[in-house]
Design a protein around this motif. Sequence first.
Motif, mmCIF file in Angstrom:
data_model
loop_
_atom_site.group_PDB
_atom_site.id
_atom_site.type_symbol
_atom_site.label_atom_id
_atom_site.label_comp_id
_atom_site.label_asym_id
_atom_site.label_seq_id
_atom_site.Cartn_x
_atom_site.Cartn_y
_atom_site.Cartn_z
ATOM 1 N N ASP A 188 2.630 9.482 4.248
ATOM 2 C CA ASP A 188 2.004 10.763 4.559
ATOM 3 C C ASP A 188 0.562 10.836 4.088
ATOM 4 O O ASP A 188 -0.045 11.902 4.119
ATOM 5 C CB ASP A 188 2.800 11.907 3.921
ATOM 6 C CG ASP A 188 4.212 11.993 4.479
ATOM 7 O OD1 ASP A 188 4.424 11.568 5.626
ATOM 8 O OD2 ASP A 188 5.092 12.486 3.759
ATOM 9 N N LEU A 189 -0.007 9.722 3.644
ATOM 10 C CA LEU A 189 -1.378 9.717 3.144
ATOM 11 C C LEU A 189 -2.363 9.867 4.299
ATOM 12 O O LEU A 189 -2.098 9.401 5.415
ATOM 13 C CB LEU A 189 -1.651 8.419 2.382
ATOM 14 C CG LEU A 189 -0.842 8.239 1.101
ATOM 15 C CD1 LEU A 189 -1.062 6.842 0.523
ATOM 16 C CD2 LEU A 189 -1.203 9.298 0.070
ATOM 17 N N PRO A 190 -3.509 10.472 4.046
ATOM 18 C CA PRO A 190 -4.521 10.630 5.092
ATOM 19 C C PRO A 190 -5.025 9.274 5.604
ATOM 20 O O PRO A 190 -4.929 8.259 4.916
ATOM 21 C CB PRO A 190 -5.663 11.368 4.379
ATOM 22 C CG PRO A 190 -5.078 11.909 3.128
ATOM 23 C CD PRO A 190 -3.909 11.058 2.783
ATOM 24 N N GLU A 191 -5.589 9.272 6.810
ATOM 25 C CA GLU A 191 -6.091 8.039 7.419
ATOM 26 C C GLU A 191 -7.201 7.386 6.610
ATOM 27 O O GLU A 191 -7.390 6.178 6.682
ATOM 28 C CB GLU A 191 -6.615 8.325 8.830
ATOM 29 C CG GLU A 191 -5.532 8.497 9.849
ATOM 30 C CD GLU A 191 -6.110 8.660 11.237
ATOM 31 O OE1 GLU A 191 -7.194 8.117 11.522
ATOM 32 O OE2 GLU A 191 -5.459 9.339 12.046
ATOM 33 N N SER A 192 -7.939 8.157 5.837
ATOM 34 C CA SER A 192 -9.050 7.604 5.061
ATOM 35 C C SER A 192 -8.590 6.886 3.799
ATOM 36 O O SER A 192 -9.402 6.331 3.067
ATOM 37 C CB SER A 192 -10.041 8.705 4.681
ATOM 38 O OG SER A 192 -9.408 9.662 3.844
ATOM 39 N N VAL A 193 -7.270 6.890 3.545
ATOM 40 C CA VAL A 193 -6.713 6.238 2.357
ATOM 41 C C VAL A 193 -5.968 4.981 2.788
ATOM 42 O O VAL A 193 -5.047 5.037 3.604
ATOM 43 C CB VAL A 193 -5.766 7.179 1.584
ATOM 44 C CG1 VAL A 193 -5.156 6.471 0.385
ATOM 45 C CG2 VAL A 193 -6.511 8.439 1.138
ATOM 46 N N PHE A 194 -6.401 3.846 2.255
ATOM 47 C CA PHE A 194 -5.794 2.559 2.563
ATOM 48 C C PHE A 194 -5.043 2.072 1.329
ATOM 49 O O PHE A 194 -5.610 2.017 0.247
ATOM 50 C CB PHE A 194 -6.869 1.540 2.944
ATOM 51 C CG PHE A 194 -7.723 1.996 4.085
ATOM 52 C CD1 PHE A 194 -7.343 1.748 5.398
ATOM 53 C CD2 PHE A 194 -8.896 2.692 3.851
ATOM 54 C CE1 PHE A 194 -8.125 2.181 6.447
ATOM 55 C CE2 PHE A 194 -9.686 3.125 4.900
ATOM 56 C CZ PHE A 194 -9.298 2.877 6.206
ATOM 57 N N VAL A 195 -3.779 1.731 1.512
ATOM 58 C CA VAL A 195 -2.957 1.267 0.397
ATOM 59 C C VAL A 195 -2.492 -0.155 0.696
ATOM 60 O O VAL A 195 -2.049 -0.455 1.809
ATOM 61 C CB VAL A 195 -1.730 2.182 0.185
ATOM 62 C CG1 VAL A 195 -0.849 1.647 -0.938
ATOM 63 C CG2 VAL A 195 -2.171 3.608 -0.117
ATOM 64 N N THR A 196 -2.611 -1.011 -0.300
ATOM 65 C CA THR A 196 -2.072 -2.356 -0.214
ATOM 66 C C THR A 196 -1.427 -2.686 -1.551
ATOM 67 O O THR A 196 -1.625 -1.964 -2.524
ATOM 68 C CB THR A 196 -3.160 -3.383 0.169
ATOM 69 O OG1 THR A 196 -2.535 -4.643 0.443
ATOM 70 C CG2 THR A 196 -4.181 -3.553 -0.940
ATOM 71 N N THR A 197 -0.654 -3.735 -1.562
ATOM 72 C CA THR A 197 0.039 -4.120 -2.779
ATOM 73 C C THR A 197 -0.343 -5.541 -3.173
ATOM 74 O O THR A 197 -0.815 -6.319 -2.350
ATOM 75 C CB THR A 197 1.569 -4.047 -2.586
ATOM 76 O OG1 THR A 197 1.935 -4.899 -1.507
ATOM 77 C CG2 THR A 197 2.019 -2.625 -2.327
ATOM 78 N N ALA A 198 -0.147 -5.846 -4.441
ATOM 79 C CA ALA A 198 -0.399 -7.187 -4.955
ATOM 80 C C ALA A 198 0.651 -7.518 -6.005
ATOM 81 O O ALA A 198 1.099 -6.651 -6.745
ATOM 82 C CB ALA A 198 -1.801 -7.277 -5.562
ATOM 83 N N ASN A 199 1.017 -8.771 -6.047
ATOM 84 C CA ASN A 199 1.968 -9.259 -7.032
ATOM 85 C C ASN A 199 1.234 -9.451 -8.358
ATOM 86 O O ASN A 199 0.207 -10.129 -8.394
ATOM 87 C CB ASN A 199 2.547 -10.589 -6.532
ATOM 88 C CG ASN A 199 3.585 -11.170 -7.449
ATOM 89 O OD1 ASN A 199 3.540 -11.017 -8.666
ATOM 90 N ND2 ASN A 199 4.537 -11.873 -6.858
ATOM 91 N N PRO A 200 1.728 -8.892 -9.443
ATOM 92 C CA PRO A 200 1.017 -9.022 -10.722
ATOM 93 C C PRO A 200 0.933 -10.463 -11.232
ATOM 94 O O PRO A 200 0.053 -10.789 -12.025
ATOM 95 C CB PRO A 200 1.824 -8.148 -11.685
ATOM 96 C CG PRO A 200 3.171 -8.020 -11.059
ATOM 97 C CD PRO A 200 2.956 -8.115 -9.579
ATOM 98 N N ASN A 201 1.824 -11.324 -10.743
ATOM 99 C CA ASN A 201 1.804 -12.721 -11.161
ATOM 100 C C ASN A 201 0.890 -13.584 -10.297
ATOM 101 O O ASN A 201 0.798 -14.787 -10.519
ATOM 102 C CB ASN A 201 3.231 -13.298 -11.135
ATOM 103 C CG ASN A 201 4.115 -12.622 -12.154
ATOM 104 O OD1 ASN A 201 3.780 -12.580 -13.328
ATOM 105 N ND2 ASN A 201 5.217 -12.063 -11.692
ATOM 106 N N ASP A 202 0.232 -12.984 -9.311
ATOM 107 C CA ASP A 202 -0.636 -13.720 -8.382
ATOM 108 C C ASP A 202 -2.051 -13.161 -8.449
ATOM 109 O O ASP A 202 -2.457 -12.351 -7.624
ATOM 110 C CB ASP A 202 -0.060 -13.619 -6.966
ATOM 111 C CG ASP A 202 -0.872 -14.394 -5.944
ATOM 112 O OD1 ASP A 202 -1.782 -15.156 -6.322
ATOM 113 O OD2 ASP A 202 -0.590 -14.210 -4.738
#
Length: 185
Positions: A85-99
């Motif tokens: 439900d985040l606005p279009e101007s917000v980009f979310v990505t994930t990263a592995n803490p071990n990488d």
Amino acid sequence: MDARFQPGTNVLVTAPSLSSEKRTTCHDLLDAGPAGSLDVLRVTYSGRPAELVAEWRERHGSLPGRMGIVVVGDQAGMASDGETDLPESVFVTTANPNDITGLGMRLNNYLSDRESDRQLVACFDSLTELLQFADIQSAFKFLHMFAGQLREVDAVGHFHIDPAAHDRQTLSRLKPLFDDAVDCT
């Protein structure tokens, strides 16, 4: 925003992890101009994207022109639960803490896609958590690269660390990476 921190500056923020001073200083450093003219990059090991967006709105009113949130950690739990439900101007990505290499690639991608007409401000929360997953040498190399990238694009970056969680040698090793420091202890 503190006038000492001009574009191209990286700041080390020392504060207890859960202190109100840490949060206040963070928002002060992110407040580099009118929201619409900002590109805000948040790297978080413990924050949820929806909470970071709500916190921004509460403090600043309207959202920045662009906001990127890199969630380092539990991708399944932190990048879901209403995050769609985040606005279009917000980009979310994930990263592995071990990488740490993968994290660097995600940050590089975000910086490569930025629009140069917006002032980039970046928050890395936190070095204390980064050092739970990476040794000091790897963390130093990563931070040297990332801080350099932020300088190249005239960003104002700040990096949180809880000094109580580290020995003096670790803090001394990291300090040369930064142009300035704010002590909230």
